[in-house]
Scaffold this motif. Structure first.
Motif, short mmCIF file in Angstrom:
data_model
loop_
_atom_site.label_atom_id
_atom_site.label_comp_id
_atom_site.label_asym_id
_atom_site.label_seq_id
_atom_site.Cartn_x
_atom_site.Cartn_y
_atom_site.Cartn_z
N LEU A 175 0.81 -1.23 0.00
CA LEU A 175 0.00 0.00 0.00
C LEU A 175 0.85 1.28 0.00
N ASN A 176 1.85 1.34 0.85
CA ASN A 176 2.67 2.55 0.91
C ASN A 176 3.42 2.81 -0.39
N ALA A 177 3.96 1.76 -0.97
CA ALA A 177 4.70 1.92 -2.23
C ALA A 177 3.77 2.39 -3.34
N TYR B 182 0.97 4.06 -2.97
CA TYR B 182 0.56 5.43 -2.69
C TYR B 182 1.65 6.41 -3.13
N ASN B 183 2.89 6.07 -2.84
CA ASN B 183 4.01 6.91 -3.26
C ASN B 183 4.08 7.07 -4.77
N ILE C 153 14.09 3.69 -6.99
CA ILE C 153 13.25 3.92 -5.82
C ILE C 153 12.46 2.68 -5.44
N GLU C 154 11.92 1.99 -6.44
CA GLU C 154 11.08 0.84 -6.13
C GLU C 154 11.81 -0.50 -6.20
N ILE D 33 19.35 9.05 -5.21
CA ILE D 33 17.94 9.05 -5.63
C ILE D 33 17.11 8.31 -4.59
N ARG D 34 17.62 7.19 -4.17
CA ARG D 34 16.89 6.38 -3.20
C ARG D 34 16.73 7.10 -1.86
N ARG E 166 9.78 9.37 0.85
CA ARG E 166 8.75 8.33 0.83
C ARG E 166 7.64 8.72 1.80
N PHE E 167 6.44 8.67 1.32
CA PHE E 167 5.31 9.03 2.18
C PHE E 167 4.55 7.80 2.63
N LYS E 168 4.01 7.91 3.83
CA LYS E 168 3.16 6.83 4.32
C LYS E 168 1.73 7.08 3.84
N ALA E 169 1.06 6.02 3.47
CA ALA E 169 -0.33 6.16 3.05
C ALA E 169 -1.16 6.68 4.22
N LEU F 260 -6.93 5.97 3.91
CA LEU F 260 -6.76 5.13 2.72
C LEU F 260 -6.54 3.67 3.11
#
Ligand SMILES: [Zn+2]
Lengths: 208, 85
Positions: A38-40, A42-43, A160-161, B50-51, B56-59, B63
């Motif tokens: 879910l977090n990935a 959403y990002n 990133i992913e 980059i990483r 990075r955001f938390k949902a 949601l």
């Protein structure tokens, strides 16, 4: 008149309960395999739409579709990659058709975007003192977004992913060789951008 | 392998996506060439930056709740039918 079959009722019950058990099984598996990303998702949605509420809609839509078609998910393959592909297709169908010209980046929008969600961000440690570490989050973000979309996309999915070239190739519907060369060219451009920012801070990058 | 060919391979080598033969030749070149080794380290650093620097955001909690609901709705409905039948 027929006598009511005494076993009839129990039979229906059994059938219903086993169906329900199957459904519950599917849910457990779905949560274990899909909801954990879910977090990935959403990002990714946030970076595509640049708008938190659109991102939420996109993620919801993606999970709804994913759950409906969960049977077609090939067990043992990367579920995160499968979800990303669904999300991207949704995004193209829903948002990109009526968006502004591709390739144009609104830097003010990025700034606002970063400022509006600053509170929820996770800060990294900045122990190192070389020029890369002097770069601001916002600058790296801008540099990434200044790249043509085909380059930015593969860098995002790879760096990133953490997807493999094969997974990315499947997601962007191009051969692995294309992914490889886009990464090569995209990174070259990105490096120039980042070094541009570094020079601004007075770091000499000529010898690097 | 010359520097030009090694230069093209740096990007994929950072991702661990070279073929076995490519990797052997590439590593051999690195062991002999200072310049390409430096380039290789820089490429690794760029990937890392980059990483690290892309936030990075938390949902949002809302949601998370709604996604959980999406996937538990049908069973709940089913259980209700069973209960009230
Ligand atoms: Zn060399």
């Amino acid at each position: 008149m027929d006598k009511p079959d005494p076993t009839h009722h129990t039979k229906t019950r059994e059938k219903k309960e086993s169906l329900s058990r199957e459904e519950r099984q599917k849910q457990l598996e779905f949560q274990h395999e899909a909801v954990v990303h879910l977090n990935a998702l959403y990002n990714y949605a946030l970076h595509l739409t640049m708008n938190p509420s659109d991102a939420e809609d996109l993620v919801q839509e993606t999970y709804l579709k994913a759950y409906r078609f969960f049977n077609s998910f090939e067990r043992g393959t990367n579920c995160k990659a499968w979800l990303f592909k669904i999300l991207k297709n949704n995004y193209i169908n829903r948002f990109r058709k009526n968006s502004k010209e591709p390739g144009k980046v609104d830097y003010d929008l990025i700034k606002d975007f970063y400022h509006s969600i600053k509170d929820s961000r996770i800060d990294t440690t900045e122990a190192d003192s070389d020029y890369f570490h002097s770069l601001l989050h916002e600058e790296v973000y801008q540099a990434l977004h200044s790249l043509p979309e085909e380059f930015r996309e593969v860098i995002q999915l790879c760096d990133i992913e953490g997807f493999t070239y094969e997974e990315i190739a499947n997601m962007v519907e191009s051969p692995i060789g294309t992914v490889r060369s886009r990464l090569y060219r995209g990174r070259k451009l990105l490096r120039q951008q980042l070094e541009g920012y570094a020079k601004k801070y007075g770091f000499n990058t000529d010898n690097i | 392998m010359n520097c030009k060919k090694a230069g093209v391979l740096i990007s994929a080598s950072v991702d661990g996506e070279l073929t076995l033969i490519e990797e052997q030749e590439f590593l051999l070149h690195l062991s002999e060439c200072k310049e390409c080794s430096v380039e290789f380290d820089e490429a690794k650093k760029t990937k890392m930056i980059i990483r690290e620097k892309i936030i990075r955001f938390k949902a949002p909690q809302a949601l998370i709740m709604s996604v959980m609901q999406l996937t538990s709705f049908s069973t709940k409905e089913h259980e209700d039918t069973l209960l009230y039948e």
